[in-house]
Design a protein around this motif. Structure first.
Motif, PDB file in Angstrom:
ATOM      1  N   GLU A 123     -17.593  -1.744   8.213  1.00 22.22           N
ATOM      2  CA  GLU A 123     -16.610  -2.134   7.209  1.00 22.22           C
ATOM      3  C   GLU A 123     -15.217  -2.237   7.830  1.00 22.22           C
ATOM      4  OE1 GLU A 123     -18.603   0.474   7.096  1.00 22.22           O
ATOM      5  OE2 GLU A 123     -19.495   0.777   5.116  1.00 22.22           O
ATOM      6  N   ARG A 124     -14.406  -3.152   7.291  1.00 20.45           N
ATOM      7  CA  ARG A 124     -13.035  -3.326   7.754  1.00 20.45           C
ATOM      8  C   ARG A 124     -12.092  -3.390   6.563  1.00 20.45           C
ATOM      9  NH1 ARG A 124     -13.333  -8.073  12.423  1.00 20.45           N
ATOM     10  NH2 ARG A 124     -14.826  -7.049  13.803  1.00 20.45           N
ATOM     11  N   ASP A 125     -10.848  -2.942   6.791  1.00 15.36           N
ATOM     12  CA  ASP A 125      -9.787  -3.045   5.783  1.00 15.36           C
ATOM     13  C   ASP A 125     -10.256  -2.496   4.432  1.00 15.36           C
ATOM     14  OD1 ASP A 125      -8.006  -4.105   7.622  1.00 15.36           O
ATOM     15  OD2 ASP A 125      -8.734  -6.138   7.308  1.00 15.36           O
ATOM     16  N   MET A 126     -10.123  -3.289   3.369  1.00 13.92           N
ATOM     17  CA  MET A 126     -10.428  -2.785   2.027  1.00 13.92           C
ATOM     18  C   MET A 126     -11.897  -2.424   1.871  1.00 13.92           C
ATOM     19  SD  MET A 126      -8.927  -2.002  -0.722  1.00 13.92           S
ATOM     20  CE  MET A 126      -9.537  -1.397  -2.296  1.00 13.92           C
ATOM     21  N   GLU A 127     -12.762  -3.044   2.685  1.00  9.38           N
ATOM     22  CA  GLU A 127     -14.195  -2.728   2.603  1.00  9.38           C
ATOM     23  C   GLU A 127     -14.456  -1.242   2.840  1.00  9.38           C
ATOM     24  OE1 GLU A 127     -15.585  -5.140   5.736  1.00  9.38           O
ATOM     25  OE2 GLU A 127     -15.173  -7.051   4.731  1.00  9.38           O
ATOM     26  N   ILE A 128     -13.629  -0.624   3.691  1.00  8.94           N
ATOM     27  CA  ILE A 128     -13.801   0.793   4.025  1.00  8.94           C
ATOM     28  C   ILE A 128     -13.703   1.658   2.771  1.00  8.94           C
ATOM     29  CG2 ILE A 128     -12.764   2.732   5.274  1.00  8.94           C
ATOM     30  CD1 ILE A 128     -11.804   0.670   7.352  1.00  8.94           C
ATOM     31  N   PHE A 129     -12.815   1.276   1.845  1.00  5.64           N
ATOM     32  CA  PHE A 129     -12.549   2.101   0.676  1.00  5.64           C
ATOM     33  C   PHE A 129     -13.482   1.807  -0.494  1.00  5.64           C
ATOM     34  CE2 PHE A 129      -8.583   1.364   3.017  1.00  5.64           C
ATOM     35  CZ  PHE A 129      -8.304   2.659   3.407  1.00  5.64           C
ATOM     36  N   LEU A 184      -5.652   5.393   0.326  1.00  5.54           N
ATOM     37  CA  LEU A 184      -4.481   4.883   1.027  1.00  5.54           C
ATOM     38  C   LEU A 184      -4.019   3.545   0.447  1.00  5.54           C
ATOM     39  CD1 LEU A 184      -2.568   5.196   3.523  1.00  5.54           C
ATOM     40  CD2 LEU A 184      -4.258   3.868   4.811  1.00  5.54           C
ATOM     41  N   HIS A 185      -4.960   2.729  -0.001  1.00  6.41           N
ATOM     42  CA  HIS A 185      -4.623   1.416  -0.553  1.00  6.41           C
ATOM     43  C   HIS A 185      -3.910   1.512  -1.899  1.00  6.41           C
ATOM     44  CE1 HIS A 185      -8.416   2.725  -2.216  1.00  6.41           C
ATOM     45  NE2 HIS A 185      -8.267   1.887  -3.216  1.00  6.41           N
ATOM     46  N   ALA A 186      -3.945   2.682  -2.518  1.00  2.67           N
ATOM     47  CA  ALA A 186      -3.304   2.862  -3.823  1.00  2.67           C
ATOM     48  C   ALA A 186      -2.355   4.046  -3.788  1.00  2.67           C
ATOM     49  CB  ALA A 186      -4.362   3.063  -4.910  1.00  2.67           C
ATOM     50  N   SER A 187      -1.633   4.201  -2.664  1.00  6.63           N
ATOM     51  CA  SER A 187      -0.813   5.392  -2.444  1.00  6.63           C
ATOM     52  C   SER A 187       0.621   5.004  -2.119  1.00  6.63           C
ATOM     53  CB  SER A 187      -1.404   6.212  -1.295  1.00  6.63           C
ATOM     54  OG  SER A 187      -0.542   7.264  -0.924  1.00  6.63           O
TER      55      SER A 187
END
Length: 351
Positions: A123-129, A184-187
């Motif tokens: 997974e990369r970028d947003m896929e990780i989350f 992290l994407h929503a922080s």
């Protein structure tokens, strides 16, 4: 932030006893587990070309899962019959059932993660989350890391000793940190703190996402010590430490090459807010609930207002206009109050 929350709470009836050795061994095992996550997150953040499952960081992470699992089996050995049954496992105290559920999520997530990477790739970028296996692993970490604090809370002690306060602080830190890393994407304590300068701000934009990041971070930073404050009087410095360490670690893992002022501002503002509340609350003759509501109302806009103010000094602009700044601070104040009301109103379920 008040030292009188639940001060007169009587010792729990039917309290469950865990030895100090059991609590501390589980703390070390869960620390091993979460540190593995931090190392893996740092490796992926600093080495984008990392394209294999077989890394030293995964070795630390998965050996931490094994260490936590064996520790839980060791703790449960004297609390289960020779041949455990479904009923005997359900009869375990919550302080064991919750980390045990976390271990189940870890085993499922860890097993699926290897297969997932081999079938669908890394997974990369947003896929990780969003990856399902990663979600299970993070949830499992949080529940296992809560174990030491829950074990101490199951006892009859109405106050935390120095050692107990340290154990609760570390257990809470390692329970909260994976959620901060994973969100992290929503922080607002990751790598973005100021707006882009667009005016008006488009509805679907990184600036709009950042607003939600401030709201989510407000809840996530407040919740741990509000919950702790329901059980014990908060040790001096505990709220500041939990906020400051998380802010600094998030910057170190994901934004260490940039300026340190956002993380240090959050840490400094948290210390200042706790100091003021420690000094003022003994002088205000209101109930503990009212003091907590006032804390939820004041602390978030003060901390985030400090970030925006220092950002304006450092960068020349907050990146937001007056409508956005005042609305954002008002929204975080209302979020703080709502978090306090919900966290302090949830009732303990009977065993």
């Amino acid at each position: 932030m008040t030292t009188s929350v639940e001060r007169t709470q009587p010792a729990q009836t039917g309290a469950v006893s865990f030895t100090a050795r059991e609590r501390w061994v589980l703390l070390v095992a869960s620390a091993w587990l979460v540190i593995g996550l931090q190392l893996d997150a740092y490796a992926h953040a600093t080495t984008p070309e990392l394209e294999t499952f077989w890394t030293p960081w995964h070795g630390v992470l998965y050996s931490g899962i094994a260490a936590s699992g064996f520790t839980l089996l060791w703790i449960m050995r004297s609390r289960l019959p020779g041949v455990p049954t479904y009923q005997s496992v359900l009869a375990l105290p919550n302080a064991l059932r919750i980390p045990l559920a976390g271990m189940a999520f870890l085993l499922v997530g860890g097993g699926v993660d290897t297969l997932w990477h081999n079938v669908f790739g890394i997974e990369r970028d947003m896929e990780i989350f969003v990856s399902p296996s990663h979600e299970f692993i993070i949830l499992g970490m949080v529940l296992v890391a809560m174990g030491p604090a829950l074990m101490l809370a199951a006892g009859p002690e109405s106050r935390l000793t120095a050692g107990g306060g340290f154990l609760v602080a570390v257990s809470t830190l390692f329970a909260a940190l994976p959620v901060h890393i994973y969100s992290l994407h929503a922080s607002s304590i990751g790598f973005r703190h100021l707006g882009s300068g667009e005016s008006p701000v488009p509805i679907f934009s990184p600036d709009a996402q950042l607003i939600h990041g401030y709201v989510f971070s407000t809840i996530l930073l407040l919740l741990p010590f509000i919950v702790i404050g329901r059980r014990w009087p908060l040790p001096i410095g505990l709220p500041s430490i939990l906020v400051a360490i998380i802010a600094v670690l998030m910057h170190l893992m994901f934004d260490s090459e940039d300026e340190w002022w956002p993380a240090l501002t959050v840490a400094g503002a948290a210390i200042a807010v706790e100091l003021v509340f420690r000094l003022v609350t003994p002088l205000v003759k209101v109930s503990a609930n009212v003091r907590w509501v006032l804390f939820g109302l004041v602390a978030p806009p003060v901390v985030w207002g400090a970030v925006l103010l220092v950002g304006k000094i450092e960068e020349g602009s907050t990146g937001f206009n007056i409508h956005m700044v005042t609305g954002l601070l008002t929204l975080t104040a209302l979020t703080g109050v709502a978090t306090v009301l919900v966290a302090r109103s949830v009732q303990r379920l009977p065993e």
